[in-house]
Scaffold this active site. Structure first.
Site, PDB file in Angstrom:
ATOM      1  N   ASP A 113      -3.224   1.204  10.163  1.00 40.86           N
ATOM      2  CA  ASP A 113      -4.393   2.063  10.384  1.00 40.86           C
ATOM      3  C   ASP A 113      -4.817   2.009  11.841  1.00 40.86           C
ATOM      4  O   ASP A 113      -5.280   2.998  12.396  1.00 40.86           O
ATOM      5  CB  ASP A 113      -5.530   1.648   9.453  1.00 40.86           C
ATOM      6  CG  ASP A 113      -5.160   1.941   8.011  1.00 40.86           C
ATOM      7  OD1 ASP A 113      -4.417   1.129   7.421  1.00 40.86           O
ATOM      8  OD2 ASP A 113      -5.546   3.002   7.505  1.00 40.86           O
TER       9      ASP A 113
ATOM     10  N   CYS B 293       0.836  -1.206   0.000  1.00 42.73           N
ATOM     11  CA  CYS B 293       0.000   0.000   0.000  1.00 42.73           C
ATOM     12  C   CYS B 293       0.871   1.256   0.000  1.00 42.73           C
ATOM     13  O   CYS B 293       1.967   1.249  -0.576  1.00 42.73           O
ATOM     14  CB  CYS B 293      -0.989  -0.009   1.158  1.00 42.73           C
ATOM     15  SG  CYS B 293      -2.354   1.174   0.923  1.00 42.73           S
TER      16      CYS B 293
ATOM     17  N   ASN C 250      -4.254  -3.175   8.827  1.00 42.51           N
ATOM     18  CA  ASN C 250      -3.657  -2.387   7.734  1.00 42.51           C
ATOM     19  C   ASN C 250      -4.311  -2.822   6.426  1.00 42.51           C
ATOM     20  O   ASN C 250      -5.181  -3.713   6.398  1.00 42.51           O
ATOM     21  CB  ASN C 250      -2.140  -2.594   7.706  1.00 42.51           C
ATOM     22  CG  ASN C 250      -1.429  -1.594   6.813  1.00 42.51           C
ATOM     23  OD1 ASN C 250      -1.690  -0.385   6.887  1.00 42.51           O
ATOM     24  ND2 ASN C 250      -0.555  -2.069   5.951  1.00 42.51           N
TER      25      ASN C 250
HETATM   26  P1  RI2 Z   1       0.250   6.204   7.001  1.00 44.68           P
HETATM   27  C1  RI2 Z   1      -3.627   3.529   4.568  1.00 44.68           C
HETATM   28  O1  RI2 Z   1      -5.012   3.346   4.509  1.00 44.68           O
HETATM   29  C2  RI2 Z   1      -2.861   2.246   4.326  1.00 44.68           C
HETATM   30  O2  RI2 Z   1      -3.500   1.104   4.860  1.00 44.68           O
HETATM   31  C3  RI2 Z   1      -1.576   2.565   5.022  1.00 44.68           C
HETATM   32  O3  RI2 Z   1      -0.781   1.427   5.269  1.00 44.68           O
HETATM   33  C4  RI2 Z   1      -2.109   3.202   6.281  1.00 44.68           C
HETATM   34  O4  RI2 Z   1      -3.212   3.994   5.855  1.00 44.68           O
HETATM   35  C5  RI2 Z   1      -1.137   4.017   7.063  1.00 44.68           C
HETATM   36  O5  RI2 Z   1      -0.706   5.122   6.321  1.00 44.68           O
HETATM   37  P2  RI2 Z   1      -5.910   3.996   3.322  1.00 44.68           P
HETATM   38  O6  RI2 Z   1      -6.317   5.368   3.821  1.00 44.68           O
HETATM   39  O7  RI2 Z   1      -0.450   6.775   8.179  1.00 44.68           O
HETATM   40  O8  RI2 Z   1      -5.129   4.034   2.058  1.00 44.68           O
HETATM   41  O9  RI2 Z   1       1.512   5.477   7.405  1.00 44.68           O
HETATM   42  O10 RI2 Z   1      -7.102   3.083   3.248  1.00 44.68           O
HETATM   43  O11 RI2 Z   1       0.499   7.229   5.922  1.00 44.68           O
END
Ligand code: RI2
Length: 305
Positions: free
Chosen positions: A200, A131, A210
């Protein structure tokens, strides 16, 4: 995009979080803090009961947007804690200050995690990431900026393909990066030295919520004895799990995967997160230091009420 937050109404911010225009657990949290500040600043009445009612509405709206990212309710709790709502002007000032403090602390935490995570990578390491985590990328970037010749393999990350963001970001930094489909993770695992991912939410037992597919990545890594490192600020730890609550897994619109009309009679499911057992996680890097998943409870104990 972060600078733009000040000019958006709380409803616009909530819409952008829900549509994932604003995404990533850390950014979502800072955006929620901004939304509360913008709501307080724009409230145009001296009736304190109306003010409290309005702030509660905005709070509930924001919390409803992304149910799996505990960073969002934790940010809101931080901003609104200790606000007594006896006087509109006073409450407005406190909300503004706490919002700004949260955003500043979030950025500071990110810098520390980048340093702690970056130091654990060594020259020549190949890192797999899943991701698009600003925290995991921060650590990779720190290692690269320290002169370590690392390279990255990044998954596409269906359904929304946030892996495209990851490979573009890394490539712009000059870091060698390969893009693979999610189902190729096991194929490549023998080439990997470290898995670095974000989170998350983190439960009190150390399990990590996550992006969907993370648990498969961690299982493959475990099989190949590749360490799995999670980069996450302490505001992604879920206090509610201490009291038995489970973290809700968000299921989004099936049209993010395929056009449902092309598959009449077929149920299409789109869970966007999964839970990785603490058994498959080697370390969680927080701004307070590197911990084992079994210490997650202690982080929650220390969290501000
Ligand atoms: P940071 C994202 O969720 C991903 O799952 C990613 O690993 C997590 O948030 C953490 O991101 P989405 O919003 O806080 O894409 O490390 O569903 O940037």
């Amino acid at each position: 995009m972060e600078e733009e937050l000040n000019s958006l109404s709380p409803h616009e911010i909530a819409e952008r979080i829900e549509s994932m225009e604003i995404r990533g657990a850390a950014f979502i949290a800072r955006a929620a803090a901004s939304a509360l500040k913008n709501a307080a600043v724009s409230f145009d009445d001296e009736d304190v009961d109306e003010f409290k009612k309005y702030m509660d509405e905005i709070k509930d709206l924001l919390i409803s947007t992304r149910p799996s990212a505990v960073s969002l309710p934790n940010a809101i709790r931080y901003v609104l804690s200790g606000i007594d709502f006896e006087d509109v002007e006073n409450a407005r000032e406190k909300i503004t200050k706490r919002s700004e403090d949260f955003i500043m602390n979030s950025h500071d935490a990110g810098k520390k995690i980048a340093e702690y995570g970056g130091k654990r990578l060594e020259d020549g390491d190949v890192i797999l990431t899943h991701c698009n985590s600003s925290l995991a990328i921060g650590a990779i970037r720190y290692a690269w900026d320290s002169g370590k010749k690392i390279s990255v393999i990044a998954t596409e990350s269906r359904p929304k393909r946030q892996g495209y963001i990851t490979v573009r970001e890394l490539s712009e930094l000059g870091i060698p990066v390969s893009l693979i489909v999610d189902s190729a993770v096991r194929y490549f695992m023998t080439e990997i030295d470290h898995v670095y991912i974000g989170a998350d939410s983190i439960a009190s037992n150390g399990a990590v919520i996550n992006k969907i597919g993370t648990s498969q990545v961690a299982l493959c890594a475990h099989e190949s004895r590749v360490p799995v490192t999670v980069c996450a600020e302490t505001y992604k730890f879920s206090r509610a799990t201490t009291f038995g609550d489970l973290i809700q897994i968000e299921e989004r619109d099936p049209s993010e995967i395929v056009e449902p009309d092309d598959f009449p009679g077929v149920t299409i499911r789109n869970p966007v997160f999964d839970a990785t057992s603490e058994k498959y996680i080697d370390a969680i890097i927080t701004e307070k230091g590197v911990i084992s998943p079994s210490s997650a409870y202690m982080i929650i104990e220390e969290m501000e009420e």
